[in-house]
Write a protein that holds these residues in place. Structure first.
Motif, PDB file in Angstrom:
ATOM      1  N   THR A  16      37.907   1.191   6.516  1.00 57.72           N
ATOM      2  CA  THR A  16      39.059   2.045   6.753  1.00 57.72           C
ATOM      3  C   THR A  16      38.658   3.526   6.655  1.00 57.72           C
ATOM      4  OG1 THR A  16      41.328   2.318   5.987  1.00 57.72           O
ATOM      5  CG2 THR A  16      39.722   1.936   4.276  1.00 57.72           C
ATOM      6  N   LYS A  20      37.398   4.504  13.557  1.00 56.82           N
ATOM      7  CA  LYS A  20      37.337   3.521  14.647  1.00 56.82           C
ATOM      8  C   LYS A  20      38.294   3.872  15.785  1.00 56.82           C
ATOM      9  CE  LYS A  20      38.042   0.859  11.313  1.00 56.82           C
ATOM     10  NZ  LYS A  20      38.574  -0.153  10.411  1.00 56.82           N
ATOM     11  N   ASP A  39      45.564  -2.701  14.725  1.00 56.22           N
ATOM     12  CA  ASP A  39      46.618  -2.266  13.786  1.00 56.22           C
ATOM     13  C   ASP A  39      47.876  -1.809  14.536  1.00 56.22           C
ATOM     14  OD1 ASP A  39      45.238  -2.806  11.454  1.00 56.22           O
ATOM     15  OD2 ASP A  39      44.501  -0.765  11.190  1.00 56.22           O
ATOM     16  N   ILE A  50      52.361  -1.185   8.756  1.00 52.18           N
ATOM     17  CA  ILE A  50      51.481  -2.094   8.015  1.00 52.18           C
ATOM     18  C   ILE A  50      51.862  -2.103   6.531  1.00 52.18           C
ATOM     19  CG2 ILE A  50      49.071  -2.399   7.284  1.00 52.18           C
ATOM     20  CD1 ILE A  50      48.358  -1.688  10.207  1.00 52.18           C
ATOM     21  N   PHE A  54      52.893  -5.533   4.437  1.00 49.16           N
ATOM     22  CA  PHE A  54      52.293  -5.932   3.148  1.00 49.16           C
ATOM     23  C   PHE A  54      53.373  -6.086   2.076  1.00 49.16           C
ATOM     24  CE2 PHE A  54      47.533  -5.792   2.661  1.00 49.16           C
ATOM     25  CZ  PHE A  54      47.196  -5.656   3.998  1.00 49.16           C
ATOM     26  N   PHE A  62      50.078 -10.594   6.958  1.00 44.72           N
ATOM     27  CA  PHE A  62      49.420  -9.555   7.754  1.00 44.72           C
ATOM     28  C   PHE A  62      48.154 -10.121   8.393  1.00 44.72           C
ATOM     29  CE2 PHE A  62      46.015  -6.442   8.100  1.00 44.72           C
ATOM     30  CZ  PHE A  62      46.574  -5.555   9.010  1.00 44.72           C
ATOM     31  N   ARG A  63      47.347 -10.841   7.594  1.00 47.76           N
ATOM     32  CA  ARG A  63      46.076 -11.383   8.109  1.00 47.76           C
ATOM     33  C   ARG A  63      46.329 -12.402   9.225  1.00 47.76           C
ATOM     34  NH1 ARG A  63      42.949  -7.410   6.856  1.00 47.76           N
ATOM     35  NH2 ARG A  63      42.880  -6.944   4.655  1.00 47.76           N
ATOM     36  N   GLU A  66      47.138 -10.491  12.269  1.00 46.99           N
ATOM     37  CA  GLU A  66      45.906  -9.842  12.739  1.00 46.99           C
ATOM     38  C   GLU A  66      45.089 -10.821  13.596  1.00 46.99           C
ATOM     39  OE1 GLU A  66      43.070  -8.652   9.549  1.00 46.99           O
ATOM     40  OE2 GLU A  66      43.084  -6.683  10.504  1.00 46.99           O
ATOM     41  N   THR A  83      39.466  -2.268  15.373  1.00 43.35           N
ATOM     42  CA  THR A  83      40.051  -3.304  14.517  1.00 43.35           C
ATOM     43  C   THR A  83      40.334  -2.745  13.120  1.00 43.35           C
ATOM     44  OG1 THR A  83      37.884  -4.046  13.760  1.00 43.35           O
ATOM     45  CG2 THR A  83      38.739  -5.094  15.754  1.00 43.35           C
ATOM     46  N   GLY A  84      41.175  -3.437  12.369  1.00 48.34           N
ATOM     47  CA  GLY A  84      41.440  -3.051  10.981  1.00 48.34           C
ATOM     48  C   GLY A  84      40.219  -3.394  10.122  1.00 48.34           C
ATOM     49  N   GLY A  85      40.034  -2.633   9.045  1.00 50.34           N
ATOM     50  CA  GLY A  85      38.847  -2.802   8.202  1.00 50.34           C
ATOM     51  C   GLY A  85      38.621  -4.211   7.669  1.00 50.34           C
ATOM     52  N   GLY A  86      39.716  -4.979   7.543  1.00 49.36           N
ATOM     53  CA  GLY A  86      39.587  -6.308   6.945  1.00 49.36           C
ATOM     54  C   GLY A  86      39.442  -7.435   7.962  1.00 49.36           C
ATOM     55  N   ARG A 122      47.548   3.212   3.968  1.00 51.27           N
ATOM     56  CA  ARG A 122      46.712   2.031   3.754  1.00 51.27           C
ATOM     57  C   ARG A 122      47.166   1.295   2.490  1.00 51.27           C
ATOM     58  NH1 ARG A 122      44.342   5.831   7.398  1.00 51.27           N
ATOM     59  NH2 ARG A 122      42.759   4.745   8.625  1.00 51.27           N
ATOM     60  N   PRO A 123      47.774   0.113   2.659  1.00 48.64           N
ATOM     61  CA  PRO A 123      48.324  -0.593   1.488  1.00 48.64           C
ATOM     62  C   PRO A 123      47.273  -0.973   0.448  1.00 48.64           C
ATOM     63  CG  PRO A 123      48.435  -1.956   3.474  1.00 48.64           C
ATOM     64  CD  PRO A 123      48.055  -0.603   3.913  1.00 48.64           C
ATOM     65  N   LEU A 124      46.017  -1.130   0.856  1.00 57.56           N
ATOM     66  CA  LEU A 124      44.990  -1.518  -0.115  1.00 57.56           C
ATOM     67  C   LEU A 124      44.431  -0.320  -0.876  1.00 57.56           C
ATOM     68  CD1 LEU A 124      43.022  -4.246   1.892  1.00 57.56           C
ATOM     69  CD2 LEU A 124      44.812  -4.562   0.182  1.00 57.56           C
ATOM     70  N   ARG A 144      32.386  -6.008   1.515  1.00 58.95           N
ATOM     71  CA  ARG A 144      32.431  -6.314   2.946  1.00 58.95           C
ATOM     72  C   ARG A 144      31.122  -6.068   3.680  1.00 58.95           C
ATOM     73  NH1 ARG A 144      38.349  -3.774   4.321  1.00 58.95           N
ATOM     74  NH2 ARG A 144      39.584  -5.358   3.224  1.00 58.95           N
TER      75      ARG A 144
HETATM   76  C1  S3P Z   1      42.766  -2.774   6.106  1.00 58.88           C
HETATM   77  C2  S3P Z   1      42.518  -1.714   6.928  1.00 58.88           C
HETATM   78  C3  S3P Z   1      43.552  -1.090   7.766  1.00 58.88           C
HETATM   79  C4  S3P Z   1      44.696  -2.078   8.051  1.00 58.88           C
HETATM   80  C5  S3P Z   1      45.188  -2.676   6.782  1.00 58.88           C
HETATM   81  C6  S3P Z   1      44.103  -3.436   6.022  1.00 58.88           C
HETATM   82  C7  S3P Z   1      41.672  -3.329   5.277  1.00 58.88           C
HETATM   83  O1  S3P Z   1      42.997  -0.654   8.995  1.00 58.88           O
HETATM   84  O2  S3P Z   1      44.281  -3.077   8.936  1.00 58.88           O
HETATM   85  O3  S3P Z   1      45.710  -1.646   6.001  1.00 58.88           O
HETATM   86  O4  S3P Z   1      41.778  -4.473   4.813  1.00 58.88           O
HETATM   87  O5  S3P Z   1      40.646  -2.618   5.122  1.00 58.88           O
HETATM   88  P1  S3P Z   1      42.010   0.620   9.138  1.00 58.88           P
HETATM   89  O6  S3P Z   1      40.623   0.103   8.946  1.00 58.88           O
HETATM   90  O7  S3P Z   1      42.258   1.096  10.513  1.00 58.88           O
HETATM   91  O8  S3P Z   1      42.439   1.589   8.102  1.00 58.88           O
END
Ligand code: S3P
Length: 186
Positions: A16, A20, A39, A50, A54, A62-63, A66, A83-86, A122-124, A144
């Motif tokens: 995140t 990207k 996202d 987002i 969450f 959410f996953r 995704e 893509t999202g970081g996760g 970013r919720p995390l 990761r």
């Molecule tokens: C996440 C990253 C976010 C988004 C969500 C979860 C993660 O995307 O998908 O908040 O798990 O790292 P970005 O990488 O665009 O911030």
């Protein structure tokens, strides 16, 4: 480069805050490709942010969304997909990512924290305290790294790199990767 790519999608993965979306848009322009952002698509499908997904439905929902969005976009061609970081967390997602070329944008946590210090989306990463936020970023990044490193290409981002420089680096590296995998298949 477009001749070599033959419409193959490019997936940008990475932590995140690494850029990207910015890099993806620019890369898509350069390649004359469509730009997609998982996202953004998730928020459009769910009709909420987002953070709200969450809070209201939890990370598992959410996953799942995704993965559904990724499955849809992987049926496109000629697309750069941020893509999202996760996204790398679920094994199932890799089967979609591998339809295209996966590029890992990798930057140290102390660079990411500069960009995310004031961010609340970013919720995390909801820690108010900057030192705690950095610790959280470092632990997510360490956790990761083995997953991101399964990408086809690794682009290491230094402190002063501009999005244009990162795009040039990708454009330089992609043909080398494609040529080496072509020769491996022969
Ligand atoms: C996440 C990253 C976010 C988004 C969500 C979860 C993660 O995307 O998908 O908040 O798990 O790292 P970005 O990488 O665009 O911030």
């Amino acid at each position: 480069m477009n001749n070599l790519l033959k419409g193959l999608n490019i997936y940008l993965v990475g932590m995140t805050g690494v850029g990207k979306t910015t890099v993806g848009k620019l890369l898509a322009e350069k390649l004359n490709y469509r730009f997609l952002d998982t996202d953004f698509l998730i928020e459009t499908v769910a009709k909420k942010t987002i953070n709200d997904i969450f809070t209201d439905e939890g990370e598992t929902s959410f996953r799942d969304l995704e993965t559904q969005v990724l499955a849809q976009v992987s049926s496109y061609t000629k697309s750069v997909i941020s893509t999202g970081g996760g996204i790398v967390l679920k094994q199932q997602n890799w089967s979609y990512l591998h339809y295209g070329l996966i590029v890992w944008l990798d930057a140290p946590a102390n660079l990411l924290i500069q960009r995310l210090a004031e961010d609340k989306t970013r919720p995390l990463l909801q820690e108010e305290n900057i030192a705690l936020k950095l610790l959280k970023l470092q632990s997510l990044s360490e956790e990761r790294k083995p997953l991101y490193s399964q990408a086809d290409l690794h682009i290491l981002i230094e402190n002063n790199y501009t999005p244009e420089q990162i795009v040039s680096e990708i454009i330089e590296q992609v043909p080398l990767k494609i040529k080496s995998s072509l020769s491996m298949n022969n």
